[in-house]
Design an enzyme around this catalytic site. Sequence first.
Site, PDB file in Angstrom:
ATOM      1  N   ASN A 136       2.487  -2.422  -3.331  1.00  0.00           N
ATOM      2  CA  ASN A 136       1.959  -1.277  -2.575  1.00  0.00           C
ATOM      3  C   ASN A 136       1.392  -1.738  -1.231  1.00  0.00           C
ATOM      4  OD1 ASN A 136      -0.253  -2.678  -3.380  1.00  0.00           O
ATOM      5  ND2 ASN A 136      -1.276  -0.974  -4.406  1.00  0.00           N
ATOM      6  N   GLU A 143      -6.612  -2.445  -1.584  1.00  0.00           N
ATOM      7  CA  GLU A 143      -5.607  -1.453  -1.940  1.00  0.00           C
ATOM      8  C   GLU A 143      -5.419  -0.442  -0.805  1.00  0.00           C
ATOM      9  OE1 GLU A 143      -3.971  -2.305  -4.358  1.00  0.00           O
ATOM     10  OE2 GLU A 143      -5.007  -2.479  -6.246  1.00  0.00           O
TER      11      GLU A 143
END
Length: 246
Positions: A136, A143
């Site tokens: 990702n 993140e």
Amino acid sequence: MELKTFSDHQQLSDAAANEIIDVLKRKPSAVICMASGETPRLTCRLLVDKVRQQGTDISRMTFIGLDEWVGVPPENDGSCHYFFNHELFQPLALRPDQTRLFDGMSADLQHECTAMNEFIASKGGIDLMIVGLGMNGHIGFNEPGVSLDNEAHVMQLDPLTISVGQKYFNTPLDLQQGITLGLKFLRDADRVILMANGVKKATVVRQTVQGDVSNQFPASIMQTLSQGVVMVDEEAAGELDRRSTK
Ligand code: F6R
């Protein structure tokens, strides 16, 4: 940012291990930070061989682990602790005062972050960071959506990290949070190498190198780092637009 392409994972890992050796030769008291995971495992093994063969002085170096899964004990062979203990610390016989890893089992994770920030500051910062690339776009456990200015912090894991992360563990784990150095440390480090290999990383390598720079895809920060190097093998470079100047 510089882009370097290698024929395969072996050549890529050899070059990354040489980068570490070069830093140590230039500055034996260097502070080196690394990610764990599938990508750098071979780098660690080659580094151990090279240190032995070349008699590199590692007595003054400091090693810092980039991140750790929260709630996963060090004896779990999927933990970052286990990885570094078995791939580097034991083979290189590093002393405990030469290594620093996040304690993902700590009851006070905020204190753990503060202590890591203070430790790195006390060492004068990081000379070389070697990081991996998540599916990702994460770096460490930074993140999508992460602040670009964080130091050490605890982050709620993205669903993709939770599912992909199961590959490290023998039995399914309830992964929820990671404790990680923030992207500020990438900006501040003297040199940052992002490694990626294999065809499964081709799309995220393209986004890293040629996509928009955004905290929605944290690895894109590499494009803004003059001291940053993206090192990939041919498979991971497979979707790059070779004509692009970006
Ligand atoms: C692990 C870490 C992660 C990994 C990334 C790629 O310490 O920081 O960000 O670097 O998820 O993992 P692999 O190398 O297993 O594909």
